[in-house]
Write a protein that holds these residues in place. Structure first.
Motif, PDB file in Angstrom:
ATOM      1  N   THR A  90       1.571  -0.280  -8.325  1.00  0.00           N
ATOM      2  CA  THR A  90       1.456   0.732  -9.380  1.00  0.00           C
ATOM      3  C   THR A  90       0.005   0.988  -9.774  1.00  0.00           C
ATOM      4  OG1 THR A  90       1.727  -0.962 -11.079  1.00  0.00           O
ATOM      5  CG2 THR A  90       3.728   0.163 -10.330  1.00  0.00           C
ATOM      6  N   HIS A  91      -0.934   0.378  -9.080  1.00  0.00           N
ATOM      7  CA  HIS A  91      -2.359   0.522  -9.395  1.00  0.00           C
ATOM      8  C   HIS A  91      -2.998   1.540  -8.448  1.00  0.00           C
ATOM      9  CE1 HIS A  91      -2.110  -3.069 -11.906  1.00  0.00           C
ATOM     10  NE2 HIS A  91      -1.354  -3.581 -10.950  1.00  0.00           N
ATOM     11  N   THR A  92      -3.811   2.430  -9.018  1.00  0.00           N
ATOM     12  CA  THR A  92      -4.473   3.456  -8.216  1.00  0.00           C
ATOM     13  C   THR A  92      -5.977   3.223  -8.212  1.00  0.00           C
ATOM     14  OG1 THR A  92      -2.753   5.051  -8.763  1.00  0.00           O
ATOM     15  CG2 THR A  92      -4.822   5.938  -7.922  1.00  0.00           C
ATOM     16  N   ILE A  93      -6.530   3.164  -7.006  1.00  0.00           N
ATOM     17  CA  ILE A  93      -7.974   3.044  -6.825  1.00  0.00           C
ATOM     18  C   ILE A  93      -8.475   4.441  -6.468  1.00  0.00           C
ATOM     19  CG2 ILE A  93      -9.838   1.967  -5.512  1.00  0.00           C
ATOM     20  CD1 ILE A  93      -7.750  -0.257  -4.807  1.00  0.00           C
ATOM     21  N   THR A  94      -9.411   4.954  -7.250  1.00  0.00           N
ATOM     22  CA  THR A  94      -9.960   6.286  -7.019  1.00  0.00           C
ATOM     23  C   THR A  94     -11.401   6.151  -6.544  1.00  0.00           C
ATOM     24  OG1 THR A  94      -8.556   7.159  -8.779  1.00  0.00           O
ATOM     25  CG2 THR A  94     -10.412   8.537  -8.085  1.00  0.00           C
ATOM     26  N   LEU A  95     -11.734   6.837  -5.444  1.00  0.00           N
ATOM     27  CA  LEU A  95     -13.100   6.849  -4.929  1.00  0.00           C
ATOM     28  C   LEU A  95     -13.694   8.230  -5.149  1.00  0.00           C
ATOM     29  CD1 LEU A  95     -11.805   4.407  -3.274  1.00  0.00           C
ATOM     30  CD2 LEU A  95     -13.689   4.808  -1.722  1.00  0.00           C
ATOM     31  N   GLN A  96     -14.918   8.275  -5.677  1.00  0.00           N
ATOM     32  CA  GLN A  96     -15.593   9.545  -5.941  1.00  0.00           C
ATOM     33  C   GLN A  96     -16.233  10.087  -4.668  1.00  0.00           C
ATOM     34  OE1 GLN A  96     -18.464   8.834  -9.027  1.00  0.00           O
ATOM     35  NE2 GLN A  96     -16.907   8.407 -10.580  1.00  0.00           N
ATOM     36  N   ASP A  97     -16.287  11.422  -4.596  1.00  0.00           N
ATOM     37  CA  ASP A  97     -16.980  12.069  -3.483  1.00  0.00           C
ATOM     38  C   ASP A  97     -18.414  11.584  -3.412  1.00  0.00           C
ATOM     39  OD1 ASP A  97     -14.928  13.681  -2.525  1.00  0.00           O
ATOM     40  OD2 ASP A  97     -15.363  15.303  -3.939  1.00  0.00           O
ATOM     41  N   LEU A  98     -18.952  11.563  -2.224  1.00  0.00           N
ATOM     42  CA  LEU A  98     -20.340  11.208  -1.910  1.00  0.00           C
ATOM     43  C   LEU A  98     -20.708   9.788  -2.272  1.00  0.00           C
ATOM     44  CD1 LEU A  98     -22.292  14.484  -2.739  1.00  0.00           C
ATOM     45  CD2 LEU A  98     -21.616  13.613  -0.495  1.00  0.00           C
ATOM     46  N   THR A  99     -20.614   9.390  -3.541  1.00  0.00           N
ATOM     47  CA  THR A  99     -21.106   8.066  -3.952  1.00  0.00           C
ATOM     48  C   THR A  99     -20.216   6.931  -3.461  1.00  0.00           C
ATOM     49  OG1 THR A  99     -19.912   8.092  -6.055  1.00  0.00           O
ATOM     50  CG2 THR A  99     -22.157   9.026  -6.027  1.00  0.00           C
ATOM     51  N   GLY A 100     -18.911   7.181  -3.345  1.00  0.00           N
ATOM     52  CA  GLY A 100     -17.988   6.129  -2.955  1.00  0.00           C
ATOM     53  C   GLY A 100     -17.711   5.150  -4.078  1.00  0.00           C
ATOM     54  N   LYS A 101     -18.162   5.483  -5.289  1.00  0.00           N
ATOM     55  CA  LYS A 101     -17.924   4.625  -6.439  1.00  0.00           C
ATOM     56  C   LYS A 101     -16.426   4.618  -6.721  1.00  0.00           C
ATOM     57  CE  LYS A 101     -19.104   3.824 -11.228  1.00  0.00           C
ATOM     58  NZ  LYS A 101     -19.813   4.299 -12.411  1.00  0.00           N
ATOM     59  N   LEU A 108     -25.624   7.532   6.126  1.00  0.00           N
ATOM     60  CA  LEU A 108     -26.466   7.226   4.967  1.00  0.00           C
ATOM     61  C   LEU A 108     -25.688   6.558   3.837  1.00  0.00           C
ATOM     62  CD1 LEU A 108     -28.756  10.389   4.818  1.00  0.00           C
ATOM     63  CD2 LEU A 108     -29.292   8.110   5.685  1.00  0.00           C
ATOM     64  N   GLY A 109     -24.437   6.167   4.124  1.00  0.00           N
ATOM     65  CA  GLY A 109     -23.607   5.491   3.128  1.00  0.00           C
ATOM     66  C   GLY A 109     -22.849   6.424   2.215  1.00  0.00           C
ATOM     67  N   ASP A 110     -22.865   7.728   2.531  1.00  0.00           N
ATOM     68  CA  ASP A 110     -22.137   8.702   1.709  1.00  0.00           C
ATOM     69  C   ASP A 110     -20.669   8.742   2.123  1.00  0.00           C
ATOM     70  OD1 ASP A 110     -24.534   9.404   0.509  1.00  0.00           O
ATOM     71  OD2 ASP A 110     -24.904  11.057   1.905  1.00  0.00           O
ATOM     72  N   LEU A 111     -19.793   8.879   1.138  1.00  0.00           N
ATOM     73  CA  LEU A 111     -18.365   9.010   1.411  1.00  0.00           C
ATOM     74  C   LEU A 111     -18.073  10.443   1.826  1.00  0.00           C
ATOM     75  CD1 LEU A 111     -15.565   7.598   1.302  1.00  0.00           C
ATOM     76  CD2 LEU A 111     -15.384   8.391  -1.050  1.00  0.00           C
ATOM     77  N   LYS A 112     -17.368  10.596   2.943  1.00  0.00           N
ATOM     78  CA  LYS A 112     -17.068  11.931   3.466  1.00  0.00           C
ATOM     79  C   LYS A 112     -16.198  12.731   2.510  1.00  0.00           C
ATOM     80  CE  LYS A 112     -15.172  14.218   7.545  1.00  0.00           C
ATOM     81  NZ  LYS A 112     -14.555  14.002   8.863  1.00  0.00           N
ATOM     82  N   SER A 113     -15.173  12.081   1.946  1.00  0.00           N
ATOM     83  CA  SER A 113     -14.247  12.778   1.056  1.00  0.00           C
ATOM     84  C   SER A 113     -13.662  11.784   0.051  1.00  0.00           C
ATOM     85  CB  SER A 113     -13.118  13.412   1.871  1.00  0.00           C
ATOM     86  OG  SER A 113     -12.167  13.996   1.028  1.00  0.00           O
ATOM     87  N   GLY A 114     -13.659  12.153  -1.215  1.00  0.00           N
ATOM     88  CA  GLY A 114     -13.072  11.296  -2.247  1.00  0.00           C
ATOM     89  C   GLY A 114     -11.561  11.310  -2.162  1.00  0.00           C
ATOM     90  N   GLY A 115     -10.934  10.357  -2.823  1.00  0.00           N
ATOM     91  CA  GLY A 115      -9.475  10.311  -2.812  1.00  0.00           C
ATOM     92  C   GLY A 115      -8.950   9.089  -3.533  1.00  0.00           C
ATOM     93  N   THR A 116      -7.697   8.751  -3.242  1.00  0.00           N
ATOM     94  CA  THR A 116      -7.032   7.650  -3.936  1.00  0.00           C
ATOM     95  C   THR A 116      -6.274   6.740  -2.976  1.00  0.00           C
ATOM     96  OG1 THR A 116      -5.037   8.953  -4.323  1.00  0.00           O
ATOM     97  CG2 THR A 116      -6.714   8.988  -6.059  1.00  0.00           C
ATOM     98  N   ILE A 117      -6.151   5.492  -3.411  1.00  0.00           N
ATOM     99  CA  ILE A 117      -5.325   4.489  -2.732  1.00  0.00           C
ATOM    100  C   ILE A 117      -4.422   3.905  -3.811  1.00  0.00           C
ATOM    101  CG2 ILE A 117      -5.297   2.338  -1.410  1.00  0.00           C
ATOM    102  CD1 ILE A 117      -8.362   2.919  -0.914  1.00  0.00           C
ATOM    103  N   THR A 118      -3.124   3.852  -3.553  1.00  0.00           N
ATOM    104  CA  THR A 118      -2.187   3.270  -4.514  1.00  0.00           C
ATOM    105  C   THR A 118      -1.627   1.976  -3.948  1.00  0.00           C
ATOM    106  OG1 THR A 118      -1.597   5.477  -5.298  1.00  0.00           O
ATOM    107  CG2 THR A 118      -0.113   3.677  -5.893  1.00  0.00           C
ATOM    108  N   ILE A 119      -1.867   0.894  -4.673  1.00  0.00           N
ATOM    109  CA  ILE A 119      -1.303  -0.410  -4.326  1.00  0.00           C
ATOM    110  C   ILE A 119      -0.330  -0.762  -5.437  1.00  0.00           C
ATOM    111  CG2 ILE A 119      -1.765  -2.865  -4.006  1.00  0.00           C
ATOM    112  CD1 ILE A 119      -4.382  -2.152  -2.744  1.00  0.00           C
ATOM    113  N   ILE A 140       0.892  -1.156   0.000  1.00  0.00           N
ATOM    114  CA  ILE A 140       0.000   0.000   0.000  1.00  0.00           C
ATOM    115  C   ILE A 140       0.933   1.210   0.000  1.00  0.00           C
ATOM    116  CG2 ILE A 140      -1.798   1.279   1.212  1.00  0.00           C
ATOM    117  CD1 ILE A 140      -2.700  -1.358   2.472  1.00  0.00           C
ATOM    118  N   ALA A 141       1.138   1.778  -1.173  1.00  0.00           N
ATOM    119  CA  ALA A 141       2.150   2.817  -1.356  1.00  0.00           C
ATOM    120  C   ALA A 141       1.686   4.184  -0.865  1.00  0.00           C
ATOM    121  CB  ALA A 141       2.555   2.896  -2.823  1.00  0.00           C
ATOM    122  N   ALA A 142       0.427   4.535  -1.109  1.00  0.00           N
ATOM    123  CA  ALA A 142      -0.058   5.864  -0.726  1.00  0.00           C
ATOM    124  C   ALA A 142      -1.576   5.840  -0.557  1.00  0.00           C
ATOM    125  CB  ALA A 142       0.323   6.894  -1.781  1.00  0.00           C
ATOM    126  N   VAL A 143      -2.050   6.670   0.372  1.00  0.00           N
ATOM    127  CA  VAL A 143      -3.487   6.822   0.613  1.00  0.00           C
ATOM    128  C   VAL A 143      -3.750   8.289   0.914  1.00  0.00           C
ATOM    129  CG1 VAL A 143      -5.454   6.163   2.039  1.00  0.00           C
ATOM    130  CG2 VAL A 143      -3.628   4.513   1.620  1.00  0.00           C
TER     131      VAL A 143
END
Length: 163
Positions: free
Chosen positions: A148-159, A135-146, A119-122
């Motif tokens: 060389t792969h980056t997982i991006t989460l969108q604000d509110l939806t958590g998609k 209510l299942g809303d994401l407080k703040s969007g952001g990224t997780i890097t594993i 887990i390189a960066a969060v």
């Protein structure tokens, strides 16, 4: 009439030492090439399994926050290649000890199953944590890097998406 049959007598009852050495060398070369490719593929599979587990845990966390009508937080430790799941709002959190695939709420990638997974960066609003509100809303969007792969989460939806 006289029958003249000639018999050819040879003394070849095996392989020469040179032939055996050549065959052993070829087996060794092909074996090392194959092993290198297998190790590379196993490493890629481990990284993909870690990504799959993390994204499934993010989806579970979102569902649990909605179902429990509670704030749930996933706090990452890049130094330990792990994350811990907490319940409760900021300031009064407690670990979710029965979270799936965890040891007392901690999911760690520091074991043989996840060798070479890093887990390189969060970063979620400057914090190393994902927080789903009641209510299942994401407080703040952001990224997780594993790795060389980056997982991006969108604000509110958590998609989430992977690139």
């Amino acid at each position: 009439m006289k029958n003249n049959k000639f018999t050819l007598i040879t003394n070849s009852s095996g392989f020469t030492l040179t032939e055996l050495i050549v065959v052993i060398l070829l087996i060794g070369i092909f074996g090392s090439i194959g092993l290198t490719r297998v190790n590379s593929q196993i490493s890629n599979i481990r990284i993909q399994v870690a990504i799959d587990q993390l994204t499934a845990d993010i989806d579970l966390l979102k569902s649990m926050a909605f179902a429990r009508h509670d704030t749930l937080t996933m706090v990452f430790s890049t130094a330990n290649d792990s994350y811990t799941v907490y319940t409760g709002p900021d300031g009064s959190r407690s670990a979710v000890t029965d979270f799936s695939n965890s040891a007392s709420g901690v999911v760690s990638f520091q074991n043989a199953s996840f060798a070479n997974v890093d887990i390189a960066a969060v970063s979620f609003g400057g914090q190393p944590e994902i927080q789903f509100l009641p209510l299942g809303d994401l407080k703040s969007g952001g990224t997780i890097t594993i790795n060389t792969h980056t997982i991006t989460l969108q604000d509110l939806t958590g998609k989430w998406s992977i690139n």
